[in-house]
Design a protein around this motif. Structure first.
Motif, short mmCIF file in Angstrom:
data_model
loop_
_atom_site.label_atom_id
_atom_site.label_comp_id
_atom_site.label_asym_id
_atom_site.label_seq_id
_atom_site.Cartn_x
_atom_site.Cartn_y
_atom_site.Cartn_z
N ASN A 394 21.61 47.58 9.95
CA ASN A 394 21.65 47.38 11.39
C ASN A 394 21.07 46.02 11.78
N SER A 395 20.28 45.43 10.91
CA SER A 395 19.69 44.14 11.23
C SER A 395 20.68 43.00 11.09
N SER A 396 21.81 43.24 10.42
CA SER A 396 22.79 42.18 10.22
C SER A 396 24.10 42.40 10.97
N VAL A 397 24.28 43.56 11.57
CA VAL A 397 25.49 43.76 12.36
C VAL A 397 25.31 43.10 13.72
N LYS A 398 26.44 42.70 14.32
CA LYS A 398 26.41 42.00 15.60
C LYS A 398 27.06 42.85 16.67
N THR A 399 26.40 42.91 17.82
CA THR A 399 26.90 43.72 18.94
C THR A 399 27.58 42.87 20.00
N PHE A 400 28.07 41.69 19.63
CA PHE A 400 28.67 40.79 20.61
C PHE A 400 29.80 41.48 21.36
N PHE A 401 29.75 41.40 22.70
CA PHE A 401 30.83 41.86 23.58
C PHE A 401 31.10 43.36 23.45
N CYS A 402 30.15 44.11 22.92
CA CYS A 402 30.35 45.55 22.75
C CYS A 402 29.24 46.30 23.49
N PRO A 403 29.54 47.53 23.96
CA PRO A 403 28.51 48.32 24.67
C PRO A 403 27.44 48.82 23.72
N ASN A 404 26.47 49.51 24.26
CA ASN A 404 25.37 50.03 23.46
C ASN A 404 25.86 51.01 22.41
N GLU A 405 25.10 51.09 21.32
CA GLU A 405 25.38 51.98 20.20
C GLU A 405 26.69 51.64 19.48
N THR A 406 27.24 50.50 19.74
CA THR A 406 28.43 50.03 19.02
C THR A 406 28.19 48.59 18.57
N THR A 412 30.46 40.57 13.18
CA THR A 412 29.54 40.82 12.06
C THR A 412 29.88 39.96 10.86
N LEU A 413 31.16 39.66 10.66
CA LEU A 413 31.57 38.80 9.56
C LEU A 413 31.48 37.32 9.91
N PHE A 414 31.83 36.97 11.13
CA PHE A 414 31.88 35.56 11.51
C PHE A 414 30.51 35.00 11.91
N PHE A 415 29.68 35.82 12.56
CA PHE A 415 28.42 35.32 13.08
C PHE A 415 27.24 35.65 12.18
N ASN A 416 27.49 35.82 10.91
CA ASN A 416 26.44 35.96 9.91
C ASN A 416 26.58 34.83 8.90
N PRO A 417 25.50 34.44 8.22
CA PRO A 417 25.66 33.52 7.09
C PRO A 417 26.64 34.09 6.07
N GLN A 418 27.31 33.21 5.37
CA GLN A 418 28.35 33.66 4.45
C GLN A 418 27.81 34.62 3.39
N GLU A 419 26.59 34.38 2.92
CA GLU A 419 26.01 35.28 1.93
C GLU A 419 25.83 36.68 2.50
N SER A 420 25.38 36.76 3.77
CA SER A 420 25.21 38.07 4.40
C SER A 420 26.56 38.76 4.62
N ALA A 421 27.59 37.99 4.96
CA ALA A 421 28.92 38.57 5.14
C ALA A 421 29.46 39.13 3.83
N ILE A 422 29.20 38.42 2.73
CA ILE A 422 29.63 38.93 1.42
C ILE A 422 28.93 40.25 1.10
N LEU A 423 27.63 40.31 1.38
CA LEU A 423 26.90 41.55 1.13
C LEU A 423 27.42 42.69 2.01
N GLN A 424 27.80 42.38 3.24
CA GLN A 424 28.39 43.40 4.11
C GLN A 424 29.65 43.97 3.48
N LEU A 425 30.51 43.11 2.96
CA LEU A 425 31.77 43.56 2.36
C LEU A 425 31.55 44.28 1.04
N PHE A 426 30.50 43.92 0.33
CA PHE A 426 30.25 44.55 -0.96
C PHE A 426 29.60 45.93 -0.83
N HIS A 427 28.75 46.11 0.17
CA HIS A 427 27.86 47.27 0.15
C HIS A 427 27.96 48.19 1.35
N GLN A 428 28.72 47.84 2.37
CA GLN A 428 28.85 48.77 3.49
C GLN A 428 30.09 49.63 3.31
#
Length: 841
Positions: A394-406, A412-428
Motif C-alpha cells: 500500500n505504500s507504493s500504490v498511487k491513488t491519483f484521480f481515484c476515490p478513497n479505498e481505491t 502505480t506503474l508510471f508514478f513509481n521509480p522503475q525498480e518499484s514498478a518492476i517489483l509491483q509486476l513481479f510480486h503483486q
C-alpha cells in the motif's frame, strides 16, 4: 593501425569513421622490454601483488560510484514525486490539474536539460556506453571512452536522466563507469589532471589496461544487479575478445569487491545496521514465493515450459522490432540531428522529456482504472520481501484521480521509480487489469525506443525488464482469466517475460541467465530462464542483430566476431591482406622517417631489407621468389601517387640551419654540400621508399620489377616507437657506427603512454634529416606471421585468440608480401572479398 573505410551494408547510408586499434601485441617478444625480461621472482611477485591490489581498488571505487548514483537518484526522485503527489491530491479536488502537470514538467525538463549539458561537455558519455566498452575490449580505441571527464559526466548525467522521468536505467551506465575506473585508476594519471603526477611504473601497456577495463566492466554489472558471477560472465561473453585463465579470478574478485562495497554502504545507510548485507545491488528483484494459503500455487511446472518457449518467441519478435525501430531512429539522428549545432541535440532531449511527461500524466489520468484495495494486502504475494525486509504494497500504490479505498493501477506503474514498478509486476497478485498492462506495454515500448539514443546518459536494461515484465504479467492474467490455469504464479511469468524481451533486445544468453538467477536468488528459475533466453535470441537473430551490435555497426567500428562463417575458408590470407606496404629499413634516415610518418596513417611498419641475392631469380619470374610482384602489381599506381604526395608534404621540412640533436655524439661532421639536402631528396621523388644508402637509391629508369624487389622481413615497429625515437634524438651520424646511437630503456619508451606525441607536433627544426636511426633494438623481431596460403579461419582464430593488431604475411623464403589488420577481418570486408572470389572463378 588507423583503418581505412569499411564496406557498408547495402542499406547503410551513414558515413563510416576511422578507428585506431589497441597495441595488445606490442609486448610479445619485444627485446627492449628489459623490465619484463630481467624480472626475477621477487619482482614478478610484487608485480602480481600490485595487480591484485589494483583490482580490489577498482571494485571498491566502482561500488562507491554506484552508491553515489543511487543515493542522488533516490533523493531527486522522492523529492519530485512527493511534490507532485501532494499537488495532484490537492488539484484533484480543486480542479487545477494543469498546475500539477506544469510542476512535473518543471522538474523533468530541468533534470533532462542538465543531463544534456553534461553530454555536450563529453559527447561519448551519451547512451549506455556498453557499445563503446565492447569495442574497446574487442581491440578498438574509441576516443575519450575511458577518460576521467567521461565517468564524471556519465555518473552525474545518468542520475539526472533517471530523476528526469525518462524511460532509461542507471544499470547500463554503471558498466561504462566501472570500465573507466578500471582504465584510469591503475595509471595514476589523467589528462584532465595533468598537474597531478605519480611515479608509478607498472601497467604501462594496452594489454594491462584492457584487463583492468574488463574487471571494471564486470564490477559495474555486479554493482548494478548484485551479481558478481553474472558480471564476470558478462565481461567474458559481451566484452573481452581476449581472455585468459588468470584474468578470470581477478575479474571475479573485482566483481565481489564492488558488490559487497555497495551492499555494505546501502544497507548501513538505509537500515542503520552497518555490517549487515541486505541490499546486494541497485536493482533487487525480491523473493519469489507462493502464498502459504494457496496450496495449488507453484513457482513453475513442466507444463509452463511450453508457455515459456512461446513467450521466448514473442520476446524475440518484440526485441527485433524494437531494434529495427531504434536503428531507423539512430540513422535519422545521424543524418538530421548530429550534423546540426549541438543545441539541437539538447532540444531533442527536451522534446522527448516533454512528450514522456505528458503521456505519463495523461495516461494515468485518462487510461488508468480505479481498483479496490485488496483486503489481504498484508499477506502472501502482496508483501514484498527483500532480503529479510518487508514492505507493505500500500505504500507504493498511487491513488491519483481515484476515490478513497481505491487506487490507480496505471499511475502505480508510471508514478513509481522503475525498480518499484518492476517489483509491483513481479510480486503483486491481481493488481493490474489486462487493458492497463497492454496500454502500459505499448506506451513504454514506443517511448523507451525513442529515448534510447538521445544525447543523455541512458541505460536499456531496466526499461527492457519493465516492459517485458508487463508483457509477462499480461500473459499470466490471460491464462488465468480465459484458460483457467489457476495454478500459475504471476510473478514467474512476469520474470520470464522480462527475460524474453531483454534477451530479444540485447541477445545475451549465458551472462543474462546468471544475472537474473543471482538477482532473484532462486536457482530453480535457471532452466526456464535459460530456455527463454535461447529461444528469444534465436528468434531475434533471424531478423537482425542485438541492439549493441547495431549501434557498433552504425559507428563503423571494425568489430570482430567470435568466428568466421564456414564459406570464408574459400579465401586465403593472400586474398584479404593489404599488399600496398609502407615499410622502413633497419637503418633509416630521419628525413625518410619523417616523410613516412607525415604522409601515412599506419600504426605499424614492417622492418625490411632488399633481398638482392634473389633478384636474378626474381626477374626470371620464379614462382617462389616473386610473390611480391603477384600481390603488388595492382597497387603500383597507388604507390606512385603516395610518393608524389609524400614529396609535396616534405616541402615544409626545414632545410636551412638545421640543429642536430645528436651533435654531442658526433666527433666529426662532413662539410655541407653545395646543393640543398631537401632538393636532393625531392629529385628522388619517384623512389618507392627512401633508402638508407644514397648511392643505392632507385633511379627513374628502374622497371616495376626493380622498384619492388623482394623484401626480407625482419620485424615490426610501431608508429609510437618511431615518434618517440625522433623526439628523444635517438640517431647517429653517417660517419659513425650504430653502436654510438643512444639506447632508451623500457621506462623511457613508455613514459608518454597512453598519449604518445604526434609527428605533426614535432619541431622539425630540431632534426637533422641526414642523421640515421637504428630501429632494430626497438622493433619486435618475432611477431606472429602467416603464409599467403593460410585459410582465413586460421588467420581469424590467431588474430582473436592472441590479441593481435598486425599480422604480416610472409612467403616461404621470408619475404613479406602483405599485412593483415583488423579491417581485413571484418564481416563486411570478408563478404566483399568473397564476392570477388566468386566472380573470378
Amino acid at each position: 593501425t588507423i583503418l581505412g573505410e569499411t564496406h557498408e551494408e547495402e542499406d547503410e547510408i551513414l558515413p563510416r569513421k576511422d578507428y585506431e586499434s589497441l597495441d595488445y601485441d606490442r609486448c610479445i617478444n619485444d627485446p627492449y622490454l628489459e623490465v619484463l625480461e630481467s624480472m626475477d621472482n621477487k619482482k614478478a611477485q610484487r608485480y602480481e601483488a600490485v595487480k591484485w591490489v589494483m583490482v580490489f581498488a577498482i571494485g571498491v571505487c566502482t561500488g562507491l560510484v554506484g552508491l553515489f548514483v543511487d543515493f542522488f537518484v533516490r533523493l531527486f526522485t522522492q523529492l519530485k514525486f512527493r511534490v507532485v503527489q501532494s499537488s495532484v491530491e490537492e488539484c484533484t479536488e480543486k480542479g487545477c490539474l494543469a498546475l500539477s502537470l506544469l510542476e512535473l514538467l518543471g522538474f523533468n525538463l530541468t533534470f533532462v536539460f542538465l543531463a544534456s549539458l553534461l553530454v555536450l561537455i563529453q559527447p561519448v558519455a551519451a547512451g549506455s556506453g556498453i557499445p563503446e566498452i565492447k569495442c574497446y575490449l574487442n581491440g578498438v580505441k574509441v576516443p575519450g571512452v575511458v577518460r576521467l571527464r567521461t565517468v564524471v559526466c556519465k555518473a552525474m548525467g545518468v542520475l539526472f536522466s533517471v530523476a528526469g522521468g525518462l524511460f532509461v536505467g542507471k544499470e547500463g551506465p554503471m558498466i561504462h563507469s566501472g570500465a573507466v575506473v578500471g582504465a584510469g585508476l591503475p595509471q595514476f594519471q589523467s589528462i584532465s589532471l595533468r598537474k597531478i603526477q605519480f611515479n608509478f611504473p607498472y601497467f604501462r601497456s594496452d594489454r594491462d589496461k584492457r584487463d583492468f577495463v574488463s574487471a571494471g566492466a564486470a564490477a559495474g554489472v555486479a554493482a548494478a544487479f548484485g551479481a558478481p558471477i553474472g558480471g564476470t560472465l558478462f565481461s567474458l561473453e559481451e566484452g573481452s575478445s581476449f581472455w585468459n585463465q588468470g584474468l578470470t579470478w581477478k575479474v571475479l574478485f573485482c566483481s565481489m569487491a564492488a558488490t559487497f562495497t555497495l551492499n555494505f554502504f546501502r544497507s548501513g545507510i538505509q537500515f542503520g545496521s552497518w555490517g549487515s548485507f541486505q541490499l546486494p545491488g541497485l536493482l533487487n528483484f525480491g523473493e519469489f514465493k507462493c502464498s502459504e494459503s494457496d496450496k495449488k500455487c507453484h513457482l513453475w511446472t513442466a507444463v509452463d515450459l511450453g508457455f515459456f518457449i512461446l513467450m521466448g518467441i514473442v520476446g524475440g519478435l518484440l526485441g527485433a522490432t524494437f531494434n529495427c525501430l531504434n536503428k531507423r531512429l539512430a540513422k535519422y539522428r545521424m543524418r538530421n540531428v548530429h550534423p546540426k549545432p549541438k543545441l539541437v541535440r539538447v532540444l531533442e532531449s527536451l522534446l522527448v522529456s516533454l512528450t514522456t511527461t505528458v503521456v505519463v500524466f495523461v495516461a494515468s489520468m485518462v487510461l488508468g482504472e480505479c481498483r479496490q484495495m485488496s483486503s489481504n494486502s498484508q499477506s502472501g504475494n502482496n508483501t514484498l520481501t527483500l532480503q529479510g525486509m518487508s514492505e507493505d504494497v500500500n505504500s507504493s500504490v498511487k491513488t491519483f484521480f481515484c476515490p478513497n479505498e481505491t487506487y490507480n493501477d496505471m499511475a502505480t506503474l508510471f508514478f513509481n521509480p522503475q525498480e518499484s514498478a518492476i517489483l509491483q509486476l513481479f510480486h503483486q497478485d491481481g493488481t493490474f487489469s489486462p487493458v492497463t498492462l497492454s496500454l502500459f506495454f505499448l506506451l513504454y515500448f514506443l517511448l523507451s525506443c525513442w529515448t534510447y539514443g538521445i544525447s543523455v546518459p541512458s541505460g536499456l536494461f531496466v526499461p527492457s525488464l519493465l516492459c517485458g515484465a508487463a508483457f509477462g504479467r499480461l500473459v499470466a492474467n490471460l491464462l488465468k482469466s480465459y484458460i483457467g490455469l489457476d495454478h500459475i504464479y504471476s510473478g514467474t511469468f512476469a520474470l520470464i517475460g522480462a527475460a524474453a524481451f531483454l534477451g530479444g533486445v540485447v541477445r545475451m544468453t549465458i551472462s543474462l541467465t546468471v544475472i537474473l538467477i543471482e538477482s532473484t536468488n532462486e536457482i530453480t528459475y535457471g532452466l526456464p530462464i535459460m530456455i527463454t533466453l535461447m529461444v528469444a535470441k534465436w528468434t531475434g537473430d533471424f531478423f537482425n542483430k542485438g541492439i549493441y551490435d547495431i549501434h557498433v555497426n552504425l559507428r563503423g567500428v571494425p568489430l570482430l566476431e567470435w568466428e568466421t562463417e564456414v564459406e570464408m575458408d574459400k579465401l586465403r590470407a593472400s586474398d584479404i591482406m593489404e599488399p600496398n606496404l609502407t615499410y622502413v629499413y633497419p637503418h633509416t634516415r630521419i628525413q625518410s622517417l619523417v616523410s613516412i610518418l607525415r604522409t601515412t596513417v599506419h600504426h605499424a611498419f614492417p622492418v625490411v631489407t632488399e633481398n638482392r641475392g634473389n633478384e636474378r631469380e626474381f626477374m626470371k619470374g620464379n614462382q617462389l621468389i616473386s610473390n611480391n610482384i603477384k600481390f603488388k602489381k595492382s597497387s603500383i599506381l597507388t604507390r606512385a601517387g603516395e610518393q608524389r604526395k609524400r614529396s609535396q608534404s616534405m616541402k615544409s621540412y626545414p632545410s636551412s640551419e638545421l640543429r642536430n640533436m645528436c651533435d654531442e655524439h658526433i666527433a666529426t661532421e662532413e662539410p655541407p654540400e653545395k646543393e640543398d639536402l631537401l632538393q636532393q631528396m625531392l629529385e628522388r621523388r619517384y623512389t618507392p621508399y627512401p633508402n638508407l644508402y644514397p648511392d643505392q637509391s632507385p633511379s627513374e629508369e628502374w622497371t616495376m620489377e626493380e622498384r619492388f624487389r623482394p623484401l626480407t622481413f625482419h620485424g615490426l615497429i610501431l608508429r609510437s616507437q618511431l615518434v618517440t625515437l625522433l623526439v628523444r634524438g635517438v640517431c647517429y651520424s653517417e660517419s659513425q657506427s650504430s653502436a654510438s646511437q643512444p639506447r632508451l630503456s623500457h621506462a623511457e619508451m613508455s613514459e608518454d603512454y597512453p598519449r604518445y606525441p604526434d609527428i605533426h607536433d614535432l619541431d622539425l627544426t630540431l632534426l637533422n634529416p641526414r642523421m640515421i636511426v637504428d630501429v632494430t633494438p626497438y622493433m619486435n623481431p618475432s611477431p606472429f606471421a602467416v603464409s599467403p596460403n593460410t585459410h582465413v579461419s586460421q588467420v581469424f582464430n590467431l588474430f582473436r585468440t592472441m590479441g593481435l593488431r598486425h599480422l604480416p604475411v610472409v612467403n616461404a623464403v621470408g619475404e613479406i608480401v602483405g599485412i593483415i589488420t583488423r579491417h581485413n577481418l571484418t564481416h563486411e570486408f570478408l563478404q566483399a572479398r568473397l564476392r570477388q572470389h566468386y566472380q573470378t572463378i
